[in-house]
Write a protein that holds these residues in place. Structure first.
Motif, mmCIF file in Angstrom:
data_model
loop_
_atom_site.group_PDB
_atom_site.id
_atom_site.type_symbol
_atom_site.label_atom_id
_atom_site.label_comp_id
_atom_site.label_asym_id
_atom_site.label_seq_id
_atom_site.Cartn_x
_atom_site.Cartn_y
_atom_site.Cartn_z
ATOM 1 N N GLU A 183 6.436 -1.914 9.109
ATOM 2 C CA GLU A 183 5.680 -2.032 7.814
ATOM 3 C C GLU A 183 5.689 -3.632 7.691
ATOM 4 O O GLU A 183 6.842 -4.100 7.346
ATOM 5 C CB GLU A 183 5.879 -1.403 6.562
ATOM 6 N N GLU B 201 -9.150 6.301 3.072
ATOM 7 C CA GLU B 201 -9.096 5.595 1.737
ATOM 8 C C GLU B 201 -8.408 4.364 1.982
ATOM 9 O O GLU B 201 -8.754 3.377 1.230
ATOM 10 C CB GLU B 201 -8.372 6.504 0.907
ATOM 11 N N GLU B 202 -7.273 4.195 2.778
ATOM 12 C CA GLU B 202 -6.491 3.110 2.927
ATOM 13 C C GLU B 202 -7.165 2.139 3.812
ATOM 14 O O GLU B 202 -6.678 0.958 3.691
ATOM 15 C CB GLU B 202 -5.080 3.379 3.642
ATOM 16 N N PRO C 222 1.596 6.404 4.162
ATOM 17 C CA PRO C 222 0.665 7.330 4.264
ATOM 18 C C PRO C 222 1.594 8.581 4.436
ATOM 19 O O PRO C 222 2.710 8.663 4.882
ATOM 20 C CB PRO C 222 0.381 7.127 5.909
ATOM 21 N N ARG D 22 0.757 -1.065 0.063
ATOM 22 C CA ARG D 22 0.058 0.031 -0.024
ATOM 23 C C ARG D 22 0.808 1.239 0.076
ATOM 24 O O ARG D 22 2.160 1.225 0.589
ATOM 25 C CB ARG D 22 -1.076 0.095 1.086
ATOM 26 N N ASP E 292 -6.437 -2.883 7.723
ATOM 27 C CA ASP E 292 -7.484 -3.161 6.662
ATOM 28 C C ASP E 292 -8.876 -2.932 7.185
ATOM 29 O O ASP E 292 -9.260 -3.109 8.486
ATOM 30 C CB ASP E 292 -7.355 -4.828 6.489
ATOM 31 N N TRP F 133 -2.414 2.037 10.767
ATOM 32 C CA TRP F 133 -3.179 1.956 9.163
ATOM 33 C C TRP F 133 -3.539 0.545 9.367
ATOM 34 O O TRP F 133 -2.703 -0.717 9.372
ATOM 35 C CB TRP F 133 -2.452 2.261 8.247
ATOM 36 N N TYR G 268 -8.050 4.237 9.992
ATOM 37 C CA TYR G 268 -6.648 5.006 10.742
ATOM 38 C C TYR G 268 -6.772 5.045 12.178
ATOM 39 O O TYR G 268 -7.918 5.341 12.717
ATOM 40 C CB TYR G 268 -6.521 6.176 10.205
#
Length: 238
Positions: free
Chosen positions: A231, A186-187, A65, A62, A208, A206, A190
């Motif tokens: 990450e 959008e991701e 951010p 992804r 799903d 962040w 949050y």
């Protein structure tokens, strides 16, 4: 002229060693991954909440951010892998031990972090080590999706040990009170966690939007003004 007896010096050093030994054991002994439960001082008790990996599919990358550390390309490895960044350092970490949601990760240079849920609960090899994390209630990050409608609070105590083992800078029993809330973006989801008490900072996660699996986070781990960015490159299979 002042005379200092050598026997007195040795006795003083011996007493100092006895005083420091419990502190060092408290910092080092917490690396035992055999302990379970959130009331136990375990050094490596955080992990990323991840859904099972689908065979034949590479993990979805992804976009980073805004306002975080620039993107770094890392090849997907054969095993579970994280990209961990703090300050100017970026390290690829592979999982070396795991029991349920409690996992331990290590980089090639020996830096280690422990994860449980979406929480980093311990570090080793960093400028300031997060030696232990203790919760007095369930961690709200265990169910990120509920935070959209129901913001929650969390109380925990942490132990901090500088890399130089400077006794004057060791901090044990640092109490933190945090409030967590989530919003849909959008991701996906949050999550913002604002903490006060023995330290003030803001953690960001962040996740799903459907499963609540945290795929990137920025977390305070005891280093002033230097959050750790985690990450997921290749998630665990379960």
């Amino acid at each position: 002229m002042i005379r200092i007896e050598s026997g007195s010096i040795l006795a003083a050093m011996s007493r100092l060693g006895l005083l420091l030994l419990p502190l060092l054991l408290a910092a080092c002994g917490t690396l035992n991954m055999g302990e379970t439960g959130r009331d136990v001082e375990n050094v490596l008790r955080a992990s990323v909440l991840l859904p099972p990996r689908q065979e034949g599919l590479a993990p979805r990358r992804r976009p980073l951010p805004p306002g975080t550390i620039p993107e770094v390309e890392v090849e997907v490895t054969d095993g579970p892998t994280l990209l961990v960044s703090y300050g100017r350092q970026r390290k690829v970490m592979t999982m070396i031990q795991g029991t349920g949601e409690q996992r331990m990760w290590r980089s090639d240079d020996g830096t280690v972090i422990a994860t449980d849920g979406a929480r980093v609960v311990a570090t080793a090899g960093t400028e300031t080590s997060l030696a232990a994390t203790r919760f007095d209630s369930p961690d709200p990050l265990d169910d990120v999706t509920t935070l959209v409608e129901h913001p929650a609070t969390a109380r925990r105590v942490v132990d901090l040990v500088p890399a130089a083992r400077d006794v004057d800078r060791m901090r044990f029993g640092v109490a933190l009170e945090c409030r967590l809330r989530a919003t849909r973006v959008e991701e996906g989801l949050y999550v913002e966690e604002r903490c006060g008490g023995g330290a003030r900072f803001v953690n960001r996660y962040w996740a799903d939007g459907e499963t609540g699996a945290v795929w990137r986070s920025e977390q305070w781990v005891g280093m002033d003004s230097r959050p750790m960015l985690i990450e997921v490159v290749s998630p665990p299979s379960n």
